[in-house]
Design an enzyme around this catalytic site. Structure first.
Site, PDB file in Angstrom:
ATOM      1  N   THR A   1      35.855  38.423  25.619  1.00  0.00           N
ATOM      2  CA  THR A   1      37.007  38.122  26.453  1.00  0.00           C
ATOM      3  C   THR A   1      37.594  36.784  26.023  1.00  0.00           C
ATOM      4  O   THR A   1      36.865  35.807  25.823  1.00  0.00           O
ATOM      5  CB  THR A   1      36.653  38.144  27.960  1.00  0.00           C
ATOM      6  OG1 THR A   1      37.814  37.795  28.714  1.00  0.00           O
ATOM      7  CG2 THR A   1      35.497  37.217  28.323  1.00  0.00           C
ATOM      8  N   HIS A   2      38.916  36.775  25.860  1.00  0.00           N
ATOM      9  CA  HIS A   2      39.609  35.561  25.417  1.00  0.00           C
ATOM     10  C   HIS A   2      40.675  35.198  26.444  1.00  0.00           C
ATOM     11  O   HIS A   2      41.348  36.080  26.982  1.00  0.00           O
ATOM     12  CB  HIS A   2      40.251  35.789  24.045  1.00  0.00           C
ATOM     13  CG  HIS A   2      40.999  34.587  23.561  1.00  0.00           C
ATOM     14  ND1 HIS A   2      40.361  33.447  23.131  1.00  0.00           N
ATOM     15  CD2 HIS A   2      42.326  34.331  23.476  1.00  0.00           C
ATOM     16  CE1 HIS A   2      41.268  32.543  22.792  1.00  0.00           C
ATOM     17  NE2 HIS A   2      42.471  33.060  23.001  1.00  0.00           N
TER      18      HIS A   2
ATOM     19  N   ASP B   1      39.247  36.256  17.013  1.00  0.00           N
ATOM     20  CA  ASP B   1      40.045  36.858  18.094  1.00  0.00           C
ATOM     21  C   ASP B   1      41.076  37.860  17.570  1.00  0.00           C
ATOM     22  O   ASP B   1      42.185  37.967  18.096  1.00  0.00           O
ATOM     23  CB  ASP B   1      40.747  35.757  18.919  1.00  0.00           C
ATOM     24  CG  ASP B   1      39.741  34.810  19.581  1.00  0.00           C
ATOM     25  OD1 ASP B   1      38.613  35.245  19.874  1.00  0.00           O
ATOM     26  OD2 ASP B   1      40.084  33.641  19.803  1.00  0.00           O
TER      27      ASP B   1
HETATM   28  C1  GRF Z   1      36.307  32.286  29.557  1.00  0.00           C
HETATM   29  O1  GRF Z   1      37.541  31.937  30.126  1.00  0.00           O
HETATM   30  C2  GRF Z   1      36.482  32.705  28.122  1.00  0.00           C
HETATM   31  O2  GRF Z   1      37.683  33.325  27.863  1.00  0.00           O
HETATM   32  C3  GRF Z   1      36.397  31.390  27.416  1.00  0.00           C
HETATM   33  O3  GRF Z   1      35.386  30.698  28.096  1.00  0.00           O
HETATM   34  C4  GRF Z   1      35.383  31.081  29.446  1.00  0.00           C
HETATM   35  C5  GRF Z   1      33.972  31.385  29.856  1.00  0.00           C
HETATM   36  O4  GRF Z   1      33.756  31.002  31.154  1.00  0.00           O
HETATM   37  N1  GRF Z   1      36.149  31.574  26.005  1.00  0.00           N
HETATM   38  P1  GRF Z   1      32.389  31.348  31.900  1.00  0.00           P
HETATM   39  O5  GRF Z   1      31.245  30.709  31.155  1.00  0.00           O
HETATM   40  O6  GRF Z   1      32.263  32.852  31.981  1.00  0.00           O
HETATM   41  O7  GRF Z   1      32.568  30.733  33.263  1.00  0.00           O
END
Ligand code: GRF
Length: 216
Positions: free
Chosen positions: A123-124, A160
């Site tokens: 997820t990005h 990505d």
């Molecule tokens: C997410 O927003 C992801 O897209 C980014 O880091 C964040 C991770 O947050 N690469 P968490 O550790 O799940 O709270």
């Protein structure tokens, strides 16, 4: 768009689907997934949580929820290839149907990508292909876009660049700073992750080049 002769990968997960989640940070995405898996109809269980650093808060969340946990630090290995091999073996031990990178701040190596091809999603926190990399929300804000969001995709060898599974739009507000925008994206991102992992787990998926078909 389906490219002729594109590689095809079909996955029919077990029920419940076995999911390994990789984290580097606080693990709010992981927490949302763990919460969802408490509902038996969700169709997936988090069997293990892995990290690249001891301090990843997600490890404790995983342990609390009864998942196995492991840490594979790049610095403990002679080179990136050795780390890649070790991480691949660690994840493979848990025999996952799906591997989820949820804030995992390392690019996995070729061995990992080959072993989990078509089963590894990330997820990005922007609408790809705009603003890839580590500072996506900051870059989006500085560019002045009015809409950004989050993208869930199957990981390939690029940064990505993999086939997109789902996207959610998040409007940028006039008074947003990096922090408020990042937090608002995270809310939408978590909901999307939970929704899509559940769908993949329950319905299976097929990856044909850059086309993802859930339930095919
Ligand atoms: C997410 O927003 C992801 O897209 C980014 O880091 C964040 C991770 O947050 N690469 P968490 O550790 O799940 O709270």
């Amino acid at each position: 768009m389906t490219t002729p002769n594109a590689p095809v990968r079909s996955v029919t997960p077990r029920r419940p689907a076995r999911v390994v989640v990789l984290v580097s940070g606080g693990g709010s995405n992981l927490a949302a997934l763990l919460e969802a898996t408490r509902e038996p109809g969700y169709g997936a269980q988090v069997v293990a949580v892995g990290a690249d650093r001891d301090s990843a808060g997600g490890l404790a969340l995983g342990a609390e929820a009864g998942a196995a946990t492991f840490v594979e630090r790049l610095g403990d290995h002679a080179d990136r290839a050795a780390w890649d091999a070790a991480l691949t073996a660690r994840v493979a031990e848990h025999d996952p149907d799906l591997v989820v990178s949820a804030g995992f701040l390392k690019l996995c190596g070729p061995r990992f990508l080959e072993r989990f091809e078509g089963r590894y999603i990330n997820t990005h926190n922007t609408l790809l292909p705009a603003f890839p990399g580590m500072t996506g929300p900051r870059d989006a804000l500085e560019y002045g876009v009015k809409i950004t969001g989050a993208t869930l995709f199957f990981v390939d060898a690029g940064v990505d660049t993999g086939a997109i599974l789902a996207q959610v739009a998040v409007p940028v507000q006039e008074d947003d700073d990096v922090e408020t925008l990042t937090e608002r994206i995270k809310v939408a991102e978590r909901a999307q992750l939970v929704e899509e992992v559940g769908r993949l787990a329950r319905e299976g998926w097929r990856l044909e080049g850059r086309t993802v078909r859930v339930g095919a």
